[in-house]
Design a protein around this motif. Structure first.
Motif, PDB file in Angstrom:
ATOM      1  N   ALA A  31     -10.379  -5.422  -2.950  1.00 20.96           N
ATOM      2  CA  ALA A  31      -9.737  -6.699  -3.272  1.00 20.96           C
ATOM      3  C   ALA A  31     -10.414  -7.828  -2.511  1.00 20.96           C
ATOM      4  O   ALA A  31     -10.155  -9.000  -2.770  1.00 20.96           O
ATOM      5  CB  ALA A  31      -8.255  -6.655  -2.942  1.00 20.96           C
ATOM      6  N   LEU A  46      -7.176 -12.769  -8.307  1.00 24.23           N
ATOM      7  CA  LEU A  46      -5.960 -11.996  -8.515  1.00 24.23           C
ATOM      8  C   LEU A  46      -5.281 -12.294  -9.846  1.00 24.23           C
ATOM      9  O   LEU A  46      -4.293 -11.660 -10.196  1.00 24.23           O
ATOM     10  CB  LEU A  46      -4.985 -12.226  -7.354  1.00 24.23           C
ATOM     11  CG  LEU A  46      -5.516 -11.817  -5.980  1.00 24.23           C
ATOM     12  CD1 LEU A  46      -4.477 -12.099  -4.904  1.00 24.23           C
ATOM     13  CD2 LEU A  46      -5.953 -10.365  -5.943  1.00 24.23           C
ATOM     14  N   PHE A  52      -5.132  -6.247 -11.284  1.00 29.57           N
ATOM     15  CA  PHE A  52      -4.069  -6.633 -10.356  1.00 29.57           C
ATOM     16  C   PHE A  52      -2.807  -6.956 -11.135  1.00 29.57           C
ATOM     17  O   PHE A  52      -2.856  -7.645 -12.149  1.00 29.57           O
ATOM     18  CB  PHE A  52      -4.490  -7.856  -9.535  1.00 29.57           C
ATOM     19  CG  PHE A  52      -5.722  -7.621  -8.718  1.00 29.57           C
ATOM     20  CD1 PHE A  52      -5.656  -6.968  -7.499  1.00 29.57           C
ATOM     21  CD2 PHE A  52      -6.960  -8.041  -9.181  1.00 29.57           C
ATOM     22  CE1 PHE A  52      -6.800  -6.735  -6.760  1.00 29.57           C
ATOM     23  CE2 PHE A  52      -8.107  -7.821  -8.437  1.00 29.57           C
ATOM     24  CZ  PHE A  52      -8.027  -7.159  -7.225  1.00 29.57           C
ATOM     25  N   PHE A  54       1.253  -8.255 -10.544  1.00 28.96           N
ATOM     26  CA  PHE A  54       2.247  -8.810  -9.630  1.00 28.96           C
ATOM     27  C   PHE A  54       3.500  -9.170 -10.407  1.00 28.96           C
ATOM     28  O   PHE A  54       3.421  -9.625 -11.552  1.00 28.96           O
ATOM     29  CB  PHE A  54       1.687 -10.049  -8.921  1.00 28.96           C
ATOM     30  CG  PHE A  54       0.445  -9.764  -8.133  1.00 28.96           C
ATOM     31  CD1 PHE A  54       0.511  -9.169  -6.889  1.00 28.96           C
ATOM     32  CD2 PHE A  54      -0.801 -10.060  -8.662  1.00 28.96           C
ATOM     33  CE1 PHE A  54      -0.639  -8.873  -6.171  1.00 28.96           C
ATOM     34  CE2 PHE A  54      -1.966  -9.769  -7.948  1.00 28.96           C
ATOM     35  CZ  PHE A  54      -1.882  -9.176  -6.706  1.00 28.96           C
ATOM     36  N   GLU A  59       4.726 -12.813  -4.927  1.00 38.54           N
ATOM     37  CA  GLU A  59       4.116 -11.518  -4.618  1.00 38.54           C
ATOM     38  C   GLU A  59       2.592 -11.640  -4.601  1.00 38.54           C
ATOM     39  O   GLU A  59       1.928 -11.126  -3.701  1.00 38.54           O
ATOM     40  CB  GLU A  59       4.560 -10.489  -5.653  1.00 38.54           C
ATOM     41  CG  GLU A  59       4.153  -9.077  -5.342  1.00 38.54           C
ATOM     42  CD  GLU A  59       4.657  -8.092  -6.385  1.00 38.54           C
ATOM     43  OE1 GLU A  59       3.803  -7.504  -7.092  1.00 38.54           O
ATOM     44  OE2 GLU A  59       5.879  -7.920  -6.498  1.00 38.54           O
ATOM     45  N   LYS A  60       2.035 -12.336  -5.585  1.00 35.09           N
ATOM     46  CA  LYS A  60       0.585 -12.535  -5.651  1.00 35.09           C
ATOM     47  C   LYS A  60       0.096 -13.353  -4.451  1.00 35.09           C
ATOM     48  O   LYS A  60      -0.913 -13.020  -3.833  1.00 35.09           O
ATOM     49  CB  LYS A  60       0.194 -13.220  -6.954  1.00 35.09           C
ATOM     50  CG  LYS A  60      -1.308 -13.410  -7.099  1.00 35.09           C
ATOM     51  CD  LYS A  60      -1.708 -13.857  -8.488  1.00 35.09           C
ATOM     52  CE  LYS A  60      -1.348 -15.288  -8.712  1.00 35.09           C
ATOM     53  NZ  LYS A  60      -1.900 -15.831  -9.970  1.00 35.09           N
ATOM     54  N   TYR A  63       0.071 -11.215  -1.333  1.00 37.49           N
ATOM     55  CA  TYR A  63      -1.051 -10.277  -1.371  1.00 37.49           C
ATOM     56  C   TYR A  63      -2.359 -10.995  -1.032  1.00 37.49           C
ATOM     57  O   TYR A  63      -3.167 -10.497  -0.243  1.00 37.49           O
ATOM     58  CB  TYR A  63      -1.132  -9.611  -2.752  1.00 37.49           C
ATOM     59  CG  TYR A  63      -2.171  -8.516  -2.837  1.00 37.49           C
ATOM     60  CD1 TYR A  63      -1.895  -7.242  -2.366  1.00 37.49           C
ATOM     61  CD2 TYR A  63      -3.419  -8.766  -3.393  1.00 37.49           C
ATOM     62  CE1 TYR A  63      -2.840  -6.229  -2.444  1.00 37.49           C
ATOM     63  CE2 TYR A  63      -4.378  -7.757  -3.475  1.00 37.49           C
ATOM     64  CZ  TYR A  63      -4.082  -6.504  -3.000  1.00 37.49           C
ATOM     65  OH  TYR A  63      -5.032  -5.517  -3.080  1.00 37.49           O
ATOM     66  N   GLY A  66      -2.501 -11.731   2.653  1.00 37.62           N
ATOM     67  CA  GLY A  66      -2.766 -10.500   3.398  1.00 37.62           C
ATOM     68  C   GLY A  66      -4.232 -10.096   3.318  1.00 37.62           C
ATOM     69  O   GLY A  66      -4.832  -9.695   4.322  1.00 37.62           O
ATOM     70  N   CYS A  67      -4.818 -10.191   2.125  1.00 39.12           N
ATOM     71  CA  CYS A  67      -6.244  -9.875   1.956  1.00 39.12           C
ATOM     72  C   CYS A  67      -7.109 -10.818   2.787  1.00 39.12           C
ATOM     73  O   CYS A  67      -8.051 -10.379   3.454  1.00 39.12           O
ATOM     74  CB  CYS A  67      -6.655  -9.976   0.488  1.00 39.12           C
ATOM     75  SG  CYS A  67      -6.028  -8.665  -0.557  1.00 39.12           S
ATOM     76  N   HIS A  70      -6.926 -10.011   6.441  1.00 38.73           N
ATOM     77  CA  HIS A  70      -7.706  -8.801   6.698  1.00 38.73           C
ATOM     78  C   HIS A  70      -9.198  -9.128   6.824  1.00 38.73           C
ATOM     79  O   HIS A  70      -9.868  -8.707   7.781  1.00 38.73           O
ATOM     80  CB  HIS A  70      -7.467  -7.796   5.561  1.00 38.73           C
ATOM     81  CG  HIS A  70      -8.235  -6.533   5.689  1.00 38.73           C
ATOM     82  ND1 HIS A  70      -7.687  -5.379   6.187  1.00 38.73           N
ATOM     83  CD2 HIS A  70      -9.531  -6.236   5.381  1.00 38.73           C
ATOM     84  CE1 HIS A  70      -8.605  -4.428   6.192  1.00 38.73           C
ATOM     85  NE2 HIS A  70      -9.735  -4.921   5.702  1.00 38.73           N
ATOM     86  N   ASP A 100      -6.441  -3.491   9.502  1.00 38.72           N
ATOM     87  CA  ASP A 100      -5.148  -3.693   8.843  1.00 38.72           C
ATOM     88  C   ASP A 100      -4.045  -3.965   9.860  1.00 38.72           C
ATOM     89  O   ASP A 100      -3.209  -4.845   9.658  1.00 38.72           O
ATOM     90  CB  ASP A 100      -4.761  -2.477   8.002  1.00 38.72           C
ATOM     91  CG  ASP A 100      -5.446  -2.444   6.652  1.00 38.72           C
ATOM     92  OD1 ASP A 100      -5.919  -3.504   6.195  1.00 38.72           O
ATOM     93  OD2 ASP A 100      -5.497  -1.359   6.058  1.00 38.72           O
TER      94      ASP A 100
END
Length: 119
Positions: A31, A46, A52, A54, A59-60, A63, A66-67, A70, A100
């Protein structure tokens, strides 16, 4: 979207790439990724419903964030001199569980630091 982030004195471009048009994303089923050679952080588009799914925009968005967190951790490790310092991870250079953990826990750690006035 095209942004930049200053990571320990190095400016990283942040780009959104279509999964089907980026070999790193598609061949590895990623991702996102971080490349210190350019320096560049890529997050998959996304909106690509083939790869993907969602339930909603929140929610998208969660995500995506978070990506990005990371991949930013990868950039910090790269710029800290830890680019290839993990013997058991020859191809990627970082142990993904550690990355993570930092990416997920950092907002909580930062909140405690802020609350205590120790940022």
């Amino acid at each position: 979207m095209r942004q930049t982030a200053m990571i320990l004195g190095t400016e990283y471009r942040i780009e959104i790439h279509k999964w089907s048009e980026d070999k790193e994303l598609s061949q590895n089923s990623w991702a996102g990724y971080c490349c210190s050679n350019f320096p560049l952080i890529v997050i998959a588009d996304l909106d690509d419903e083939e790869h993907f799914w969602f339930s909603n925009e929140e929610e998208k968005d969660a995500y995506f964030k978070g990506c990005l967190r990371h991949e930013i951790i990868h950039a910090f490790l790269n710029e800290s001199g830890l680019k290839d310092n993990f013997e058991h991870v020859n191809r990627m250079g970082h142990e993904e569980t550690m990355v993570d953990w930092i990416a997920v826990q950092f907002p909580k750690i930062a909140a405690v630091y802020k609350e205590l006035g120790i940022l």
